[in-house]
Design a protein around this motif. Sequence first.
Motif, PDB file in Angstrom:
ATOM      1  N   THR A 286       0.832  -1.206   0.000  1.00  0.00           N
ATOM      2  CA  THR A 286       0.000   0.000   0.000  1.00  0.00           C
ATOM      3  C   THR A 286       0.868   1.257   0.000  1.00  0.00           C
ATOM      4  OG1 THR A 286      -1.722  -1.180   1.232  1.00  0.00           O
ATOM      5  CG2 THR A 286      -1.866   1.208   1.196  1.00  0.00           C
ATOM      6  N   CYS A 287       1.941   1.234   0.773  1.00  0.00           N
ATOM      7  CA  CYS A 287       2.879   2.369   0.759  1.00  0.00           C
ATOM      8  C   CYS A 287       3.480   2.562  -0.629  1.00  0.00           C
ATOM      9  CB  CYS A 287       3.988   2.146   1.786  1.00  0.00           C
ATOM     10  SG  CYS A 287       3.422   2.171   3.508  1.00  0.00           S
ATOM     11  N   LEU A 288       3.822   1.452  -1.293  1.00  0.00           N
ATOM     12  CA  LEU A 288       4.355   1.536  -2.655  1.00  0.00           C
ATOM     13  C   LEU A 288       3.323   2.115  -3.615  1.00  0.00           C
ATOM     14  CD1 LEU A 288       6.322  -1.789  -3.298  1.00  0.00           C
ATOM     15  CD2 LEU A 288       7.242   0.517  -3.250  1.00  0.00           C
ATOM     16  N   PHE A 290       0.776   4.200  -3.050  1.00  0.00           N
ATOM     17  CA  PHE A 290       0.440   5.603  -2.883  1.00  0.00           C
ATOM     18  C   PHE A 290       1.663   6.526  -2.830  1.00  0.00           C
ATOM     19  CE2 PHE A 290      -3.336   3.428  -1.229  1.00  0.00           C
ATOM     20  CZ  PHE A 290      -4.328   4.080  -1.960  1.00  0.00           C
ATOM     21  N   LEU A 291       2.825   5.964  -2.529  1.00  0.00           N
ATOM     22  CA  LEU A 291       4.016   6.805  -2.389  1.00  0.00           C
ATOM     23  C   LEU A 291       5.130   6.462  -3.374  1.00  0.00           C
ATOM     24  CD1 LEU A 291       4.252   6.735   1.528  1.00  0.00           C
ATOM     25  CD2 LEU A 291       3.142   8.467   0.099  1.00  0.00           C
ATOM     26  N   GLY A 292       4.963   5.380  -4.130  1.00  0.00           N
ATOM     27  CA  GLY A 292       6.031   4.932  -5.018  1.00  0.00           C
ATOM     28  C   GLY A 292       6.173   5.706  -6.306  1.00  0.00           C
ATOM     29  N   GLY A 293       5.144   6.487  -6.685  1.00  0.00           N
ATOM     30  CA  GLY A 293       5.232   7.278  -7.908  1.00  0.00           C
ATOM     31  C   GLY A 293       4.790   6.502  -9.138  1.00  0.00           C
ATOM     32  N   GLU A 297       3.713   2.306 -10.198  1.00  0.00           N
ATOM     33  CA  GLU A 297       2.264   2.266 -10.032  1.00  0.00           C
ATOM     34  C   GLU A 297       1.665   0.955 -10.513  1.00  0.00           C
ATOM     35  OE1 GLU A 297      -1.596   5.141 -10.888  1.00  0.00           O
ATOM     36  OE2 GLU A 297       0.390   5.726 -11.575  1.00  0.00           O
ATOM     37  N   SER A 300       2.868  -1.968  -8.168  1.00  0.00           N
ATOM     38  CA  SER A 300       2.262  -1.947  -6.832  1.00  0.00           C
ATOM     39  C   SER A 300       0.760  -2.224  -6.890  1.00  0.00           C
ATOM     40  CB  SER A 300       2.536  -0.603  -6.154  1.00  0.00           C
ATOM     41  OG  SER A 300       2.114   0.474  -6.965  1.00  0.00           O
TER      42      SER A 300
END
Length: 358
Positions: A286-288, A290-293, A297, A300
């Motif tokens: 989930t972190c990947l 929303f925050l992975g870019g 995308e 993730s």
Amino acid sequence: TDLLKSVQYNYQSTVREIKNTISDLGEGSNVDVIAMGDDNTEFRIRASLGKSIPKADKVKLIENEVIHPLKEKYSALKILSLPDYEALVNSLSIDLGEDSSVADLQDILGKAVAIKAFEKGNQSKYIMDTTFSQLIAKKKVEEPLQKKFPQLNIKDNTTYDPTQGAAIKEQAFLVSLLVLALILLYIGIRFEFKFGVAAIIALVHDVIVVLCFVLFFDREVDIPTVVALLTIMGYSLNDTIVIFDRIRENKEILATEDNNLVVNNSINQSLSRTIVTSLTTLFVVTCLLFLGGPALENLSFALFVGVIVGTYSSIFVASPVLVIWENFLAKRDSRKVNKLRKSAPGKKTKKSEDKVVV
């Protein structure tokens, strides 16, 4: 699909302007443009040709995109060997008639052509390797975009030739069959054959469901997505084997209990481990997401769906398939026994006609 092109660039533009710029791809072609941000400066473009490239067009491509640009600078250029127009990679051997370098030739032809020396120490003879998809992408996509948007910055560029795509599909299919066969063999030896079949059905279910989500949300099935699918298969298989191992242990301990009850108890005993592991993995994914870019995308997203699907398939797909199989075998054996009992003829004894031997 004969040409897949993925380009990202920075420039103030709109989806309509981009499509109009690269609209000259021929009949049946298709162009998809996806904005990668809210500021209309970064886009992902996927362009596909509607039909295969005729040989006459291939000859023209080599002439216009490789030979003519070189002849403008090297008038004494000679063609040593023409490419095989049906091959995956098209190699053209040339003699420039004068010394040059790979860097100079690369400046003339661009990145669509890979250049190497014909022989060590010879600076006039070179081999040009390219594909027709790369040449079309350069002529029909990159050059029009560069002309329309002078500040264009290509960040990612991928092309697939039709023959290459067909070969990759065939190889991927064969590798997938081999992997599934090895999984079936391993679980068949480690447990039983029916355990292996149940695990394979769960894996196929996982891949299909994840692909359905990817297509439903109109996401691209690219290399990161394929990596995610392979990761999901391994994750789901590991989860399934943990439950199967508990089922096997309980079958030895509770040999007289009903099969459905044994499987149900085994799932309950491993449920806390499964939930904790899945939630931990899901938190990272989930972190990947929303925050992975944008770069992560697709990967993730597929992992996010896959972890959820893989968790419930180990419990609600693989185990029920195993139970159904075992119940079917039990009923089949029971019917065979009853049939043998009914078909056995009765015989009267010599001592008494009232006694029957079965």
